[in-house]
Design a protein around this motif. Structure first.
Motif, PDB file in Angstrom:
ATOM      1  N   THR A  96      49.264 -10.883  37.570  1.00  0.00           N
ATOM      2  CA  THR A  96      49.621  -9.952  38.647  1.00  0.00           C
ATOM      3  C   THR A  96      50.991  -9.316  38.469  1.00  0.00           C
ATOM      4  O   THR A  96      51.238  -8.227  38.974  1.00  0.00           O
ATOM      5  N   SER A  97      51.916 -10.005  37.762  1.00  0.00           N
ATOM      6  CA  SER A  97      53.235  -9.419  37.524  1.00  0.00           C
ATOM      7  C   SER A  97      53.941 -10.181  36.420  1.00  0.00           C
ATOM      8  O   SER A  97      53.555 -11.295  36.063  1.00  0.00           O
ATOM      9  N   SER A  98      54.993  -9.555  35.875  1.00  0.00           N
ATOM     10  CA  SER A  98      55.808 -10.210  34.846  1.00  0.00           C
ATOM     11  C   SER A  98      57.238  -9.711  34.950  1.00  0.00           C
ATOM     12  O   SER A  98      57.489  -8.588  35.382  1.00  0.00           O
TER      13      SER A  98
ATOM     14  N   TYR B 247      55.489 -15.058  34.493  1.00  0.00           N
ATOM     15  CA  TYR B 247      54.265 -14.405  34.948  1.00  0.00           C
ATOM     16  C   TYR B 247      53.801 -15.005  36.275  1.00  0.00           C
ATOM     17  O   TYR B 247      53.821 -16.223  36.450  1.00  0.00           O
ATOM     18  N   GLU B 248      53.356 -14.137  37.166  1.00  0.00           N
ATOM     19  CA  GLU B 248      52.632 -14.565  38.351  1.00  0.00           C
ATOM     20  C   GLU B 248      51.144 -14.364  38.074  1.00  0.00           C
ATOM     21  O   GLU B 248      50.730 -13.305  37.578  1.00  0.00           O
TER      22      GLU B 248
ATOM     23  N   ALA C 297      46.810 -15.165  39.243  1.00  0.00           N
ATOM     24  CA  ALA C 297      45.854 -15.390  40.329  1.00  0.00           C
ATOM     25  C   ALA C 297      44.502 -15.716  39.717  1.00  0.00           C
ATOM     26  O   ALA C 297      44.204 -15.325  38.587  1.00  0.00           O
TER      27      ALA C 297
ATOM     28  N   PRO D  77      46.703 -17.103  44.442  1.00  0.00           N
ATOM     29  CA  PRO D  77      47.793 -17.307  43.482  1.00  0.00           C
ATOM     30  C   PRO D  77      47.701 -18.661  42.788  1.00  0.00           C
ATOM     31  O   PRO D  77      47.356 -19.679  43.404  1.00  0.00           O
TER      32      PRO D  77
ATOM     33  N   ARG E 293      49.799 -21.364  39.873  1.00  0.00           N
ATOM     34  CA  ARG E 293      51.180 -21.677  39.534  1.00  0.00           C
ATOM     35  C   ARG E 293      51.666 -20.712  38.450  1.00  0.00           C
ATOM     36  O   ARG E 293      50.910 -20.349  37.534  1.00  0.00           O
ATOM     37  N   PRO E 294      52.898 -20.249  38.544  1.00  0.00           N
ATOM     38  CA  PRO E 294      53.401 -19.284  37.568  1.00  0.00           C
ATOM     39  C   PRO E 294      53.577 -19.907  36.189  1.00  0.00           C
ATOM     40  O   PRO E 294      53.635 -21.127  36.032  1.00  0.00           O
TER      41      PRO E 294
ATOM     42  N   PRO F 281      59.667 -22.753  39.715  1.00  0.00           N
ATOM     43  CA  PRO F 281      60.650 -21.808  40.261  1.00  0.00           C
ATOM     44  C   PRO F 281      61.761 -22.438  41.080  1.00  0.00           C
ATOM     45  O   PRO F 281      62.834 -21.854  41.212  1.00  0.00           O
TER      46      PRO F 281
END
Length: 312
Positions: free
Chosen positions: A124-126, A140-141, A143, A149, A151-152, A216
């Protein structure tokens, strides 16, 4: 580092952008001036400037077919392609070096290896993790298929490549196999091989990138200790907990990977390595020469001491 670099391209690996908007290349660049050091240089290329990547611009080519090159880890297009290669356990073959040197005998390639969590995931994002000096890490996030979601994950890109198994990869892999919870879980890595004229068979192999669980809410222990010192706070309880976790890591590694008696040859090789590093340090900083005798005396005591069994 005070040297004039002598770079030459040793290989090129092309990754795929599913959208077809960017060219994604991982260049392997050797530096002849620094004992054949090999750098990994991930780049993305576009025919026009990308405003969101302005701070990551590396170079541009003008002319009829302009190109703008950006540092890959900062570009979500490269970040997605890199992690997707690991998730899909993919493989990429590269082109040989076109310079006609001995390095052209072997084509670089990379192979994804997934350690756990075999499930469909969406990236979903970086973002690039700040504060590193020698490597680049991307957070990285993720899903699952339903959009929940996960775990990253953090993926470390090794900027300098070396032959042999990288300890970051192999040790965490070994610890992860025991379900140890004092270290992040290993997620996967990219292993590869590339041309190396200094090796008998002309080929070196190792890891190019490594993905693991990202925690995190965990702080770097060194920074935590510095802050406690600055504020005059007692750090002994935290230091003891850190020491206990470190001991558990070493005990687990000894159990999983075994130990070996330390032989006279092992001691001699270790001492020779320490003396080589001292010579290099003095060559870089001549002012250290005045400490050579003191340092050599410490080395002599070490060489004459009783050494424990050795382990990874």
């Amino acid at each position: 580092k005070g040297r004039r670099r002598q770079p030459s391209r040793s290989g090129r690996l092309a990754l795929t952008d599913p959208a077809g908007t960017a060219g994604i290349d991982v260049l392997l660049v050797s530096d002849e001036a620094k004992q054949q050091v090999l750098y990994q240089l991930p780049l993305t290329a576009y025919p026009s400037p990308v405003t969101a990547l302005e701070s990551a611009l590396v170079a541009s080519l003008d002319g009829d077919d302009p190109l703008y090159f950006y540092d890959g880890p900062h570009d979500p297009v490269f970040a997605q392609a890199l992690l997707r290669l690991i998730l899909d356990e993919g493989a990429v073959s590269g082109e040989p070096n076109g310079a006609g040197s001995a390095l052209s005998a072997q084509t670089p390639s990379i192979q994804g290896h997934l350690s756990f969590a075999r499930q469909p995931v969406a990236i979903t994002s970086s973002r690039v993790f700040g504060g590193e000096q020698s490597n680049s890490s991307i957070i990285y996030e993720l899903a699952d298929a339903a959009g929940t979601p996960l775990r990253p994950v953090i993926c470390k890109i090794f900027r300098i490549l070396q032959h042999g198994d990288n300890p970051d990869v192999m040790l965490l892999d070994a610890l992860g196999a025991t379900d140890s919870r004092v270290v992040p879980q290993s997620f996967g890595y990219l292993g590869g091989h590339w041309a190396d004229a200094d090796r008998a068979d002309g080929v070196a192999s190792g890891q190019l990138a490594f993905a693991q669980e990202f925690l995190p809410d965990v702080e770097d222990a060194w920074r935590l200790a510095l802050r406690a010192a600055e504020e005059g706070r007692d750090f002994s309880v935290t230091a003891r907990a850190l020491g206990e976790a470190t001991a558990e890591v070493h005990e687990t590694l000894a159990r999983v990977l075994g130990v070996t008696p330390c032989t006279p040859d092992d001691i001699a090789a270790t001492m020779a390595s320490m003396r080589r590093r001292l010579a290099l340090a003095i060559a870089e900083v001549p002012g250290l020469a005045g400490l050579r005798n003191v340092i050599e005396a410490v080395y002599a005591r070490a060489a004459a001491s009783s050494w424990p069994a050795m382990q990874r």
